[in-house]
Design a protein around this motif. Structure first.
Motif, short mmCIF file in Angstrom:
data_model
loop_
_atom_site.label_atom_id
_atom_site.label_comp_id
_atom_site.label_asym_id
_atom_site.label_seq_id
_atom_site.Cartn_x
_atom_site.Cartn_y
_atom_site.Cartn_z
N TYR A 253 0.83 -1.21 0.00
CA TYR A 253 0.00 0.00 0.00
C TYR A 253 0.86 1.26 0.00
O TYR A 253 0.61 2.20 -0.76
CB TYR A 253 -0.93 -0.01 1.22
N VAL A 254 1.90 1.26 0.85
CA VAL A 254 2.78 2.43 0.95
C VAL A 254 3.51 2.65 -0.38
O VAL A 254 3.64 3.78 -0.85
CB VAL A 254 3.78 2.25 2.10
N ASN A 256 2.55 1.84 -3.37
CA ASN A 256 1.63 2.31 -4.39
C ASN A 256 1.16 3.74 -4.16
O ASN A 256 0.90 4.48 -5.10
CB ASN A 256 0.41 1.39 -4.48
N GLN A 257 1.04 4.13 -2.89
CA GLN A 257 0.47 5.43 -2.56
C GLN A 257 1.50 6.51 -2.23
O GLN A 257 1.24 7.69 -2.43
CB GLN A 257 -0.50 5.29 -1.37
N ASN A 258 2.66 6.10 -1.72
CA ASN A 258 3.67 7.09 -1.33
C ASN A 258 5.07 6.51 -1.55
O ASN A 258 5.80 6.23 -0.60
CB ASN A 258 3.48 7.48 0.14
N GLN A 266 8.01 5.15 -7.84
CA GLN A 266 7.63 6.55 -8.03
C GLN A 266 7.34 6.84 -9.50
O GLN A 266 6.40 7.57 -9.82
CB GLN A 266 8.73 7.48 -7.53
N TYR A 269 3.98 5.49 -10.20
CA TYR A 269 2.96 6.30 -9.53
C TYR A 269 2.70 7.59 -10.31
O TYR A 269 1.54 7.96 -10.56
CB TYR A 269 3.41 6.62 -8.11
N ARG A 272 0.77 6.97 -13.49
CA ARG A 272 -0.67 6.81 -13.23
C ARG A 272 -1.32 8.15 -12.93
O ARG A 272 -2.43 8.45 -13.40
CB ARG A 272 -0.90 5.84 -12.05
N LEU A 273 -0.62 8.97 -12.15
CA LEU A 273 -1.16 10.28 -11.79
C LEU A 273 -1.31 11.17 -13.01
O LEU A 273 -2.31 11.90 -13.15
CB LEU A 273 -0.25 10.94 -10.75
N GLY A 285 -7.10 13.97 -5.02
CA GLY A 285 -6.74 13.38 -3.73
C GLY A 285 -5.80 14.26 -2.92
O GLY A 285 -4.89 14.89 -3.46
N SER A 287 -3.56 13.22 -0.66
CA SER A 287 -2.22 12.65 -0.66
C SER A 287 -1.50 12.92 -1.97
O SER A 287 -0.29 13.17 -2.00
CB SER A 287 -2.29 11.15 -0.39
N GLN A 288 -2.25 12.90 -3.09
CA GLN A 288 -1.65 13.18 -4.39
C GLN A 288 -1.19 14.64 -4.47
O GLN A 288 -0.09 14.93 -4.97
CB GLN A 288 -2.67 12.89 -5.50
#
Length: 368
Positions: A253-254, A256-258, A266, A269, A272-273, A285, A287-288
């Protein structure tokens, strides 16, 4: 063994109490003597402990990234003061203080979890020996001793003799098959977790001894767990395997998200962003936005992944803002229009054939 048990007696009673409370819930569902009731109680204990350790896990992530970031400076200090160990240590401590890093912070979750692990080990050892420990005594002790998971008693070990296993109402074959499978799964999950970290969430632009150490641990830790696992009771194997699976999922999770700046994760990520920004024209988001704001704040210190992301936004006529949002870039739009206009102007003249170039232009006729 009794000395070690005495050292952890302050936590043995709370751990046994928590297991008993979970057992009351699962016992009502599966039966008090069921292995599922006792096994799920141990799994629930793991989940409860790991939830409590989430703040420490966040500190561990920050500490690990901090250590990765200062590896080049650490290497420079080691080279500069390789003949003066005292000065080298002083400069290292100064670097830790200036950057706010602590090498021991990455070990916090493991250190915090160790007392629970030893407490559970001694609770299960007490069950195997028929000795009351903490809140597990009398009928509960007998119930725990009779609990089997796939034919293996919770208190049995791979190294137990056939006679010891028979006392717990099981066969040596069942115990060794179940424990062997659990040890393999425990080691594989440990290996995959470390491998995932090394391949996807490490800054690939920095080659340091720290990365080599992590790569070595990727192979050493699973072997250590495999060797130690043959001496663990089935209940402890359930505990440790659940812990590994939780760590693997939490780390996934970490990542993928941070993800770690400069890592392969990265790059994936930000790709995708960028697709989301292209589709919706905005970053939604929180976090984004936080990650994009950090990229903007870096300025010229951005890594290759971050520069590629900013460049791709510009090509789409957008610019990242200081608060992490994106907006239409006027300059990018003007530049695109100018580039398009000049392209049109360059494309206007048509290439003439050889006969057209040799034929002189006709003069306009004049009427008298």
């Amino acid at each position: 063994m009794d000395t070690i048990a005495g050292l952890f007696s302050f936590i043995t009673t709370p751990v046994s109490w928590i297991i008993v409370q979970f057992h009351k819930v699962y016992g009502a569902m599966f039966g008090a003597d069921s292995g599922w009731a006792w096994g799920l109680s141990i799994v629930s204990l793991v989940i409860l402990i790991r939830i409590c350790l989430i703040p420490l896990f966040v500190k561990q992530i920050k500490a690990t990234r901090g250590m990765q970031a200062i590896q080049p400076k650490m290497k420079a200090i080691q080279e500069r003061y390789k003949n003066d160990k005292q000065r080298q240590s002083e400069e290292m401590m100064k670097l830790y203080k200036e950057t706010g890093t602590n090498p021991l912070s990455s070990c916090l979750p493991i250190l915090a979890q160790s007392p629970f692990f030893f407490a559970l080990y001694h609770v299960l050892a007490g069950i195997a020996n028929g000795k009351p420990i903490g809140e597990i005594d009398g009928p509960l002790l007998e119930s725990a001793r009779n609990a089997h998971i796939f034919g293996a008693p919770l208190a049995s070990k791979f190294t137990d003799s056939a006679a010891d296993v028979a006392k717990l109402g099981a066969s040596i074959t069942d115990v060794r098959v179940v424990t062997a499978i659990m040890i393999v799964l425990m080691s594989l999950s440990q290996f995959y977790t470390q491998r995932q970290l090394m391949q996807k969430n490490v800054d690939l632009s920095v080659k340091t001894p720290f990365m080599q150490q992590q790569k070595m641990l990727m192979y050493v830790f699973p072997l250590i767990f495999a060797v130690m696992g043959i001496n663990f009771p089935v209940g402890v194997l359930v505990y440790w395997m659940t812990t590994n699976l939780w760590t693997m999922g939490q780390q996934m999770y970490v990542i993928n998200q941070n993800p770690t700046p400069g890592s392969k994760a990265q790059d994936e990520y930000l790709t995708r962003l960028l697709k989301k920004v292209s589709a919706h024209g905005a970053i939604k988001g929180r976090s984004q936005k936080k990650i994009v704001a950090a990229i903007v704040a870096k300025g010229p210190d951005r890594n290759d992944n971050e520069r590629k992301f900013i460049t791709s936004l510009t090509k789409q006529g957008m610019a990242a803002q200081a608060d992490g949002s994106v907006a239409k870039s006027v300059e990018a739009t003007v530049d695109a229009d100018a580039a398009g206009g000049s392209l049109q102007k360059r494309q206007q003249p048509k290439r003439q054939s050889k006969s057209q170039r040799q034929t002189p232009p006709s003069k306009p006729s004049s009427k008298k």
